[in-house]
Design an enzyme around this catalytic site. Structure first.
Site, short mmCIF file in Angstrom:
data_model
loop_
_atom_site.label_atom_id
_atom_site.label_comp_id
_atom_site.label_asym_id
_atom_site.label_seq_id
_atom_site.Cartn_x
_atom_site.Cartn_y
_atom_site.Cartn_z
N LYS A 1 0.95 -1.64 0.84
CA LYS A 1 1.40 -0.52 1.67
C LYS A 1 2.07 0.57 0.84
CE LYS A 1 0.47 -1.67 6.04
NZ LYS A 1 -0.28 -0.80 6.99
N TYR B 1 1.07 -7.49 0.69
CA TYR B 1 1.33 -6.56 1.80
C TYR B 1 2.29 -5.46 1.39
CZ TYR B 1 2.52 -5.04 6.55
OH TYR B 1 2.71 -4.30 7.69
#
Length: 319
Positions: free
Chosen positions: A155, A151
């Site tokens: 991102k 994650y």
């Protein structure tokens, strides 16, 4: 004064059946726009958008952003990605693909359409921060090979892609770094601390705190967050971000648990468990840039926001 159809836009919201996405869609429809919601329903739910299906300006498309989208729109909000550790660690490879391939596909669409595009990034790009509070110029302290990396690094890579498309292709981009957000329509099993504590309290279960409870977070109510998102999208092409959007009020996990117990009237006890790997010790946004660029700051305090969130969970949680 311009007529409604002169200012109406057709807007794509990826991840629109999710917690934040569904609130954003409500606001966009309230402004008179047409909205296309694209979601594969991995973490989003039809329940979040059921109230919209009779709305003629709303359209739902079940779609995974790791595959290209062939649609015609004026603006794009890219919110597609699992945002809680329980969900994004369930299939970490797919999580990275969603952030990276999803960004490529959304940016490719925006390039073809010459559409303005906003990326819903995250405070997780700062990792376990070595400076406090976190400012946009801080590059972060992220473990690139840990269990949260799918994650965090996904991102971060998405932000890289957005700025490279901006520099290389002149694309009008907006990058928003979202700090801990809560409110109605959170998934009751998403593993986030606010929903965890509320569900446990309503069921009279022990409230689980990881570590000693001294780690801090800053909690932003979803209505405030969506307002910041709309204001960022409305800026001119010279404003790209990244811009922190969050509530700078800082609370320990122990303080949050005590608030939830009091507001729910629960008899739950607090229990402690080992702290997960790479869990940030502190998180607090510096929102000075949002104040100066967007004239934005949060208006809903934790007590008020928790009451509204608890009322939502009372209706959906079975005891």
């Amino acid at each position: 004064m311009p007529r409604l159809y002169d200012s109406r836009k057709r807007i794509l919201v990826t991840g629109g059946a999710g917690f934040i996405g569904s609130h954003l869609i409500d606001r966009l429809l309230g402004q008179g726009h047409e909205v296309l919601c694209a979601d594969n329903l991995f973490t989003g739910t039809r329940r979040n958008i059921d109230h919209l299906h009779a709305e003629p300006r709303f359209e739902f498309m079940r779609h995974d952003v790791t595959f290209p989208l062939y649609v015609e729109v004026d603006e794009i909000y890219n919110l597609a990605c699992p945002a809680s550790p329980v969900h994004y660690q369930h299939d970490p490879v797919q999580t990275t693909k969603t952030s990276v391939h999803g960004a490529i596909n959304v940016l490719g669409l925006a390039k073809r359409l010459k559409a303005k595009v906003l990326q819903a990034s995250t405070s997780e790009v700062y990792g376990d921060p070595a400076i406090h509070p976190q400012v946009e110029s801080y590059w972060g302290n992220v473990n690139p090979i840990g269990p949260r990396s799918c994650y965090d690094e996904g991102k971060r890579c998405a932000e890289t892609l957005f700025f490279d498309y901006h520099r290389q292709h002149g694309l009008e981009i907006k990058v928003m770094r979202i700090f801990n957000t809560y409110g109605p329509r959170m998934h009751p099993a998403d593993g986030r601390v606010v929903s965890n504590f509320i569900v446990q309290a309503l069921r009279g279960e022990d409230i689980t705190i990881y570590g000693d409870g001294s780690q801090t977070r800053s909690f932003c109510f979803v209505d405030d967050l969506v307002e910041g998102m709309l204001r960022l999208m409305a800026t001119g092409p010279d404003v790209t971000g990244p811009v922190n959007i969050g509530n700078p009020g800082e609370f320990t996990m122990l303080e949050l648990a005590e608030h939830v117990i009091r507001l729910t009237g629960s008899a739950s006890k607090i229990v402690h468990r080992p702290l997960p790997q790479d869990d940030p010790r502190q998180r607090q946004p510096d929102v000075s840039l949002a104040k100066s660029l967007l004239d934005w700051e949060p208006t809903i305090n934790l007590e008020s926001g928790l009451k509204r969130t608890i009322n939502y969970f009372r209706d959906i949680v079975t005891v």
